[in-house]
Enzyme design. Sequence first.
Site, PDB file in Angstrom:
ATOM      1  CD  GLU A 175      39.344  11.956 -26.983  1.00  0.00           C
ATOM      2  OE1 GLU A 175      40.216  10.868 -26.739  1.00  0.00           O
ATOM      3  OE2 GLU A 175      38.473  11.619 -27.000  1.00  0.00           O
ATOM      4  NE  ARG A 176      41.634   8.983 -31.423  1.00  0.00           N
ATOM      5  CZ  ARG A 176      41.971   7.743 -31.714  1.00  0.00           C
ATOM      6  NH1 ARG A 176      41.835   7.531 -32.856  1.00  0.00           N
ATOM      7  NH2 ARG A 176      42.492   6.809 -30.899  1.00  0.00           N
ATOM      8  CB  CYS A 280      32.326   0.091 -38.171  1.00  0.00           C
ATOM      9  SG  CYS A 280      30.855   0.679 -38.479  1.00  0.00           S
TER      10      CYS A 280
END
Length: 498
Positions: A175-176, A280
Amino acid sequence: MSTIAHLINGEYVNDNGRTASVYNPSTGQVVNQVALASRATVQQAIAVAQAAYPAWRNTPPAKRAQIMYRFKQLLEANKERIVALISLEHGKTLEDAGGELQRGIENIEYACSAPEILKGEYSRNVGPNIDAWSDFQPLGVVAGITPFNFPAMVPLWMYPLAIVCGNCFILKPSERDPSSTLLIAELLLEAGLPKGVMSVVHGDKEAVDALIEAPEVKALSFVGSTPIAEYIYSEGTKRGKRVQALGGAKNHAVLMPDADLDNAVSALMGAAYGSCGERCMAISVAVCVGDQIADALVQKIVPQIKALKIGAGTNSGLDMGPLVTAAARDKVKGYIDAGVEQGASLLVDGRNLIVPGNEDGFFLGGTLFDMVTPEMTIYTDEIFGPVLCIVRVNSLEDAMQLINNHEYGNGTCIFTRDGESARLFCDEIEVGMVGVNVPLPVPVAYHSFGGWKRSLFGDLHAYGPDGVRFYTKRKAITQRWPQRASHEAAQFAFPSNG
C-alpha cells in the site's frame, strides 16, 4: 488528490472504507490515497477468480503465452510511465526503477515458454500394453503478497507464471507505492487477459488475513520481512495451503587478500547503496580477510561514499534517492545510533544529510562502520538502509563460519582471483544464492530465486522452474488397453515389471 482503487473483474472498485496515504519520499508530501480492502472486497475478488477459473484452465497454453507476448510489448512501450510512478512513490532513482522493470519483463519472457514448461512427461510401454504420463495441472485460485521495495519486479516474479500455468491470481501489493503495480496490471488486461483471471486488492493485515483464511485460495506467495513470512507460512500451511514465503536477509561479501580491489569497491558501492539499501539482496556486510585488505578497502571506499549523488528519485543522474517513509528513515537512524553506542567505528555518517530543495524528504546519506563484531545489532539485524559494516577476520574459514552462523541465508559473494577459494566457498557456504566476483547474484528468470535458513519458508523458490512446480500440481496417469480377444487371470501380488 485521488484514491487508488482496487481492480476486480476488470473494473475499478472503491469500497468507501479505510484508506492510507501514499507519499512522495523525496518531498515528504502525500500524493495519493489508496483504498484498504475489507474482507468483503477480498472475497469479491476471490469469487470473481473462481468464476473465471474453469474457462481459463482449459485455455490452451499457447494462447495464454500469446497474451504474455502482448503484455511484454505493452510494458516496453509504457516503460517511461511505469518508471516515473515507481520513482514518485518509492523514491528510487529513475535508472534503478528502469532496471527493476527490465528484470520483471525477463520473467514474462520465461512465462511465454508455457507450451514447453507445461508439456509434461510421457513413457510408453512401462508394462504390457501400459503407458504412463504426468501432467502439470493448475491449482485454482492463488494469491501473491508483495513488498514496497520492488513494486514492479516482485509481482512479475509471481503472476505471469501463475497465470500461464492456468491459475487465477489475486495480487495484494504494498500500500506504500501501489500506482505502478496497478498500471502494470491494467496493461495485462489490455493485452487480452480475460476479466477475473487477475485482480488487484490493496490493503493491510486485514486483506492479508482474508487471503490466508479463505479456503478457496490454494496457494500464497509472499516476499517481505522474516516475521511476516513466518506468520504467513505458519497460518497458511496449517490451513492446507501451499506457501512460499521469502523473508529477510543479511548478505555478506567476503574480500580475500587477492581480490581485485578496484572492481570490488565499485561492486560494493552499488550493492550496498543502490536503492538506498532497500533490497533483500543488498550487501550490508563486507567481511575482510586480514587487516591489509580491510585498511585498503576503507581507504578506497570512504571517498566514494562521501561523493554519492543523492537527491529526488525523479531526477536523472543520481546514485541514490530517499528511503520509502519517514518511519523507515528513523529506524535506520536508530541502528546507526546503536552501532555507535555499541562500539563500532563510524567512518561515514549519513544521519545529517540535507538535500537542498527537498528538506522534508526521507533522506539518509551513505553510512560506513568499521570494527563491527557479530554481537552488535548493526550486524545481527537486517537494517534495510544505506549502511555498510566492515567485519575483520583472519581467514576464509573464519569468514565462512561467520556467515554460516547467521540466521539468514539469502545471498552472499566472494571477491577473489583464486579458483580454489571460490570453489570451497561455493561448496560449503550455507546460503541460497552465491556470487563469485558478482555482488548481487540474483538468478536470471529461467533459474529460481530463494535463500536458505530463515530467509525462505517453504520448499520451492520463486520464479523459474521452481515457480512452475509451485503453481502446478503433478498428476500421474497410468493407462492400459488390453489386446483384443485376450484374457488375463487376476493378479493378487503387487504389480511390478519384474
